[in-house]
Design an enzyme around this catalytic site. Sequence first.
Site, PDB file in Angstrom:
ATOM      1  N   LYS A  52     -63.236 -26.578 -60.513  1.00 13.84           N
ATOM      2  CA  LYS A  52     -64.454 -27.079 -61.169  1.00 13.84           C
ATOM      3  C   LYS A  52     -64.339 -28.595 -61.383  1.00 13.84           C
ATOM      4  CE  LYS A  52     -65.383 -22.563 -63.128  1.00 13.84           C
ATOM      5  NZ  LYS A  52     -65.188 -21.615 -64.240  1.00 13.84           N
ATOM      6  N   GLN A  96     -63.391 -21.122 -70.443  1.00 17.82           N
ATOM      7  CA  GLN A  96     -62.938 -20.302 -69.319  1.00 17.82           C
ATOM      8  C   GLN A  96     -62.483 -18.930 -69.823  1.00 17.82           C
ATOM      9  OE1 GLN A  96     -63.017 -21.241 -65.934  1.00 17.82           O
ATOM     10  NE2 GLN A  96     -62.501 -19.101 -65.603  1.00 17.82           N
ATOM     11  N   ASP A 119     -72.566 -22.100 -68.569  1.00 19.01           N
ATOM     12  CA  ASP A 119     -72.137 -20.836 -67.963  1.00 19.01           C
ATOM     13  C   ASP A 119     -73.220 -19.763 -68.118  1.00 19.01           C
ATOM     14  OD1 ASP A 119     -69.840 -20.579 -66.478  1.00 19.01           O
ATOM     15  OD2 ASP A 119     -68.498 -20.345 -68.195  1.00 19.01           O
TER      16      ASP A 119
END
Length: 291
Positions: A52, A96, A119
Amino acid sequence: MILLDGKATSARIKAQIAVQVEAMVQVGGKRPHLTAILVGEDGASKTYVANKEKACAAAGFTSEVVRMPASTSEEALLAEVARLNADPDVDGFIVQLPLPKHINENRVIEAIDPRKDVDGFHPENVGRMMLGLPSFISATPFGIVTLLEEYGIETSGKHCVVLGRSNIVGRPIANLLSQKAKAGDCTVTICHSRTKDIAKYTREADIIIAALGVPEFLKGDMVKEGVVVVDVGITRIADSSEKGYHLVGDVAFDEVAPKASYITPVPGGVGPMTIVSLLKNTLKAATSRQS
Ligand code: NAP
């Protein structure tokens, strides 16, 4: 059989995003900034976050990784989330997953400001997505839909079988494909671990989205000729290579590919599309914050 090349497609989209970012900067805007919180030492999570960061640099974003030890308390993580919510330099951030077992993932996700939730996991974004309202669509389902669109795959009136019902892949992709929308209008069946005789459904499917985390679950005799197959699964299988593992999807590629009209490879299919979708969401967050 045509390969749904997520690597090439995402590279093209990333280049388009980079052009948009430079245009923003030219008129005095700030580069989009993405922060990732990484708790613990999980190898796959470290790789995802590194990828990322690399993608952010390629698209002209700034990025940062906040690394916290596996022993981090839920309170300390919530404090970090609150800090990022309030930081005007951060356009979007992700936590994450998975988190260490002692931390309640839902509580952490619910603490994220929905406007920075790139997200798309916050209940507000999930709810808005389900209603077809503007929202951050979570990166993997967003990436799958984009890939289908980029290849001009007809979804209207097709029977789509989704294998898996997780909150981050199975359920949102099933919802998106059933919506009255481009890359939608499918008749969707969701299968999971309690489904009896999954092959009965997959053999009737025009489109299969496999998101189980079970290596090579979908075999050649479980699909019909001409099926479109999107393999979301990524499992690390240990081997004697330098890396120490290789990646295997949920589809027995060698058996299924000859029968498929379109199929994603693993790696190089859904994975890169997920990352570029995160960039799209971050650009959207930055644009709406700067306007
Ligand atoms: P998850 O939360 O573990 O969910 C797996 C789903 O599959 C569950 O609904 C489970 O059913 C079902 N399932 C598991 N084994 C089954 C079986 N033998 N028969 C039928 N159903 C079964 O996983 P996830 O987070 O959705 O991820 C799925 C896979 O996609 C993993 O390999 C993950 O690494 C990968 N992934 C890839 C990306 C990417 O960017 N490429 C992104 C996210 C995830 P129950 O609900 O009944 O337990």
